[in-house]
Scaffold this motif. Structure first.
Motif, PDB file in Angstrom:
ATOM      1  N   GLY A 155       0.804  -1.212   0.000  1.00 26.09           N
ATOM      2  CA  GLY A 155       0.000   0.000   0.000  1.00 26.09           C
ATOM      3  C   GLY A 155       0.838   1.262   0.000  1.00 26.09           C
ATOM      4  O   GLY A 155       0.484   2.269   0.616  1.00 26.09           O
ATOM      5  N   TRP A 156       1.965   1.213  -0.723  1.00 30.49           N
ATOM      6  CA  TRP A 156       2.836   2.385  -0.846  1.00 30.49           C
ATOM      7  C   TRP A 156       2.078   3.502  -1.536  1.00 30.49           C
ATOM      8  O   TRP A 156       1.344   3.277  -2.511  1.00 30.49           O
ATOM      9  CB  TRP A 156       4.082   2.000  -1.630  1.00 30.49           C
ATOM     10  N   SER A 157       2.292   4.730  -1.072  1.00 30.65           N
ATOM     11  CA  SER A 157       1.584   5.881  -1.637  1.00 30.65           C
ATOM     12  C   SER A 157       2.040   6.214  -3.048  1.00 30.65           C
ATOM     13  O   SER A 157       1.352   6.951  -3.770  1.00 30.65           O
ATOM     14  CB  SER A 157       1.784   7.112  -0.746  1.00 30.65           C
ATOM     15  N   ASP A 165       3.080   5.650 -10.377  1.00 32.55           N
ATOM     16  CA  ASP A 165       1.620   5.691 -10.333  1.00 32.55           C
ATOM     17  C   ASP A 165       0.997   4.313 -10.155  1.00 32.55           C
ATOM     18  O   ASP A 165      -0.136   4.203  -9.699  1.00 32.55           O
ATOM     19  CB  ASP A 165       1.063   6.333 -11.612  1.00 32.55           C
ATOM     20  N   ASN A 166       1.722   3.263 -10.535  1.00 28.57           N
ATOM     21  CA  ASN A 166       1.133   1.923 -10.492  1.00 28.57           C
ATOM     22  C   ASN A 166       2.013   0.906  -9.783  1.00 28.57           C
ATOM     23  O   ASN A 166       1.818  -0.304  -9.933  1.00 28.57           O
ATOM     24  CB  ASN A 166       0.780   1.437 -11.903  1.00 28.57           C
ATOM     25  N   GLY A 167       2.979   1.373  -9.001  1.00 29.51           N
ATOM     26  CA  GLY A 167       3.755   0.481  -8.163  1.00 29.51           C
ATOM     27  C   GLY A 167       3.176   0.482  -6.752  1.00 29.51           C
ATOM     28  O   GLY A 167       3.454   1.385  -5.951  1.00 29.51           O
ATOM     29  N   ASP A 168       2.355  -0.482  -6.432  1.00 25.45           N
ATOM     30  CA  ASP A 168       1.684  -0.517  -5.130  1.00 25.45           C
ATOM     31  C   ASP A 168       2.590  -1.028  -4.017  1.00 25.45           C
ATOM     32  O   ASP A 168       2.251  -0.912  -2.839  1.00 25.45           O
ATOM     33  CB  ASP A 168       0.439  -1.403  -5.206  1.00 25.45           C
ATOM     34  N   TYR A 169       3.724  -1.608  -4.394  1.00 29.72           N
ATOM     35  CA  TYR A 169       4.654  -2.162  -3.413  1.00 29.72           C
ATOM     36  C   TYR A 169       5.995  -1.444  -3.538  1.00 29.72           C
ATOM     37  O   TYR A 169       6.440  -1.110  -4.639  1.00 29.72           O
ATOM     38  CB  TYR A 169       4.868  -3.666  -3.657  1.00 29.72           C
ATOM     39  N   LEU A 170       6.641  -1.247  -2.397  1.00 32.67           N
ATOM     40  CA  LEU A 170       7.971  -0.647  -2.362  1.00 32.67           C
ATOM     41  C   LEU A 170       8.883  -1.572  -1.570  1.00 32.67           C
ATOM     42  O   LEU A 170       8.667  -1.793  -0.375  1.00 32.67           O
ATOM     43  CB  LEU A 170       7.945   0.729  -1.699  1.00 32.67           C
ATOM     44  N   HIS A 171       9.888  -2.136  -2.246  1.00 32.53           N
ATOM     45  CA  HIS A 171      10.857  -2.976  -1.536  1.00 32.53           C
ATOM     46  C   HIS A 171      12.041  -2.106  -1.149  1.00 32.53           C
ATOM     47  O   HIS A 171      12.681  -1.503  -2.002  1.00 32.53           O
ATOM     48  CB  HIS A 171      11.312  -4.144  -2.405  1.00 32.53           C
ATOM     49  N   LEU A 172      12.308  -2.063   0.156  1.00 34.41           N
ATOM     50  CA  LEU A 172      13.378  -1.218   0.680  1.00 34.41           C
ATOM     51  C   LEU A 172      14.534  -2.101   1.139  1.00 34.41           C
ATOM     52  O   LEU A 172      14.349  -3.010   1.955  1.00 34.41           O
ATOM     53  CB  LEU A 172      12.859  -0.379   1.838  1.00 34.41           C
ATOM     54  N   PHE A 173      15.724  -1.818   0.598  1.00 33.74           N
ATOM     55  CA  PHE A 173      16.937  -2.562   0.936  1.00 33.74           C
ATOM     56  C   PHE A 173      17.976  -1.562   1.411  1.00 33.74           C
ATOM     57  O   PHE A 173      18.469  -0.744   0.628  1.00 33.74           O
ATOM     58  CB  PHE A 173      17.421  -3.342  -0.288  1.00 33.74           C
ATOM     59  N   VAL A 174      18.291  -1.614   2.711  1.00 37.11           N
ATOM     60  CA  VAL A 174      19.271  -0.700   3.300  1.00 37.11           C
ATOM     61  C   VAL A 174      20.306  -1.540   4.041  1.00 37.11           C
ATOM     62  O   VAL A 174      20.117  -1.898   5.200  1.00 37.11           O
ATOM     63  CB  VAL A 174      18.607   0.306   4.258  1.00 37.11           C
ATOM     64  N   PRO A 175      21.411  -1.893   3.379  1.00 32.80           N
ATOM     65  CA  PRO A 175      22.457  -2.671   4.054  1.00 32.80           C
ATOM     66  C   PRO A 175      23.354  -1.770   4.894  1.00 32.80           C
ATOM     67  O   PRO A 175      23.777  -0.707   4.426  1.00 32.80           O
ATOM     68  CB  PRO A 175      23.229  -3.285   2.874  1.00 32.80           C
ATOM     69  N   PRO A 176      23.639  -2.156   6.112  1.00 37.18           N
ATOM     70  CA  PRO A 176      24.482  -1.315   6.970  1.00 37.18           C
ATOM     71  C   PRO A 176      25.876  -1.118   6.372  1.00 37.18           C
ATOM     72  O   PRO A 176      26.479  -2.043   5.831  1.00 37.18           O
ATOM     73  CB  PRO A 176      24.554  -2.105   8.284  1.00 37.18           C
TER      74      PRO A 176
END
Length: 277
Positions: free
Chosen positions: A207-209, A226-237
């Motif tokens: 439900g990403w805005s 406009d049509n990407g309902d998902y956001l995959h977040l990858f933050v490696p330390p």
């Protein structure tokens, strides 16, 4: 292949994986640049995900009464990853001073048992980059298609990121979705949060805005879809990059939240904009 518009410069690899090699604004890296001469997707600035995004657990899934099994497609990965087109050869279909369209065709095979054509279009303007990704089914059977972009943002000059979402899929030790959680389970990103943290973030927000703001010392950047309902977040330390990936599906979607069938001749699309705020 290099496009330029205003303060922006885009470098594309028109052959290997349909990759972006660099995206800069006023000479500063917005995306992490590829090493000189490298054609390795995981060393690129961005690559496309299709016909599925992220992992399919053990490559096994059922679809419309049939069982399918896909082999791993990357060393040290037991689960097939990111689809097929990031490993494919592409060609230039159309080009102009500020616009390029790349295309690749996938025949039905052991890597994906349905045929399709995939196109990427890159438009560069004085505001930034507008990209689109489309899969058109050339098969005779419906197929489950998910799309994504995998941009590797440079962390230098970044002070915070901000976005809103409705929920979160937490990943297990094999980076597969394991449990749902509130969107703020890993911290509240809605007002902006720094990327410096001790834990690995490698999870999918639902439900990403459709907007993520990257606060930078040299001026903020917006990632939009406009049509990407998902956001995959990858933050490696401790690394010099982070990934914020617009997607039409969650990881392992065919086993959890299967996409609507893509019928013969139909197309599925995803857009991505990276621009100055």
């Amino acid at each position: 292949m290099i496009l330029e518009a205003g303060e922006w410069q885009l470098e594309i690899d028109p052959v290997h994986g349909g990759m972006i090699r660099a995206l800069r604004r006023a000479g500063a890296d917005v995306l992490r640049p590829s090493p000189e001469g490298s054609a390795v997707p995981f060393e690129s600035a961005c690559f496309p995900l299709a016909p599925y995004a992220n992992r399919i657990a053990m490559g096994s899934f059922d679809w419309q009464g049939e069982s399918y099994g896909l082999a791993p497609n990357h060393p040290e990965q037991k689960h097939p990853l990111h689809g097929t087109v990031w490993l494919a050869d592409w060609r230039v279909e159309e080009s102009s001073a500020n616009r390029v369209t790349l295309v690749t065709e996938h025949p039905a095979n052991a890597d994906w048992p349905w045929a399709f054509t995939c196109r990427q279009t890159f438009d560069l303007s004085a505001e930034g980059l507008a990209a689109s990704l489309a899969v058109t089914s050339t098969d005779t059977r419906p197929q489950p298609v998910g799309l994504g972009f995998h941009p590797w943002f440079a962390r230098e000059k970044v002070t915070a990121v901000a976005f809103t979402a409705q929920g979160l899929w937490l990943a297990d030790e094999e980076m597969l979705p394991s449990a749902t959680a509130p969107a703020d389970a890993l911290g509240d990103w809605s007002e902006g949060a720094p990327l410096e943290r001790a834990d690995l973030v490698d999870h999918c927000y639902t439900g990403w805005s459709g907007t993520l703001r990257i606060a930078r010392e040299d001026g903020d950047i917006l990632l939009e879809s406009d049509n990407g309902d998902y956001l995959h977040l990858f933050v490696p330390p401790g690394r010099d990059f982070f990934c914020a990936e617009p997607q039409t599906t969650m990881p392992d979607a065919v086993n959890r939240e299967a996409p609507a069938p893509l019928l013969p001749g139909e197309s599925a699309m995803l857009d991505m904009v990276i621009r100055s705020a």
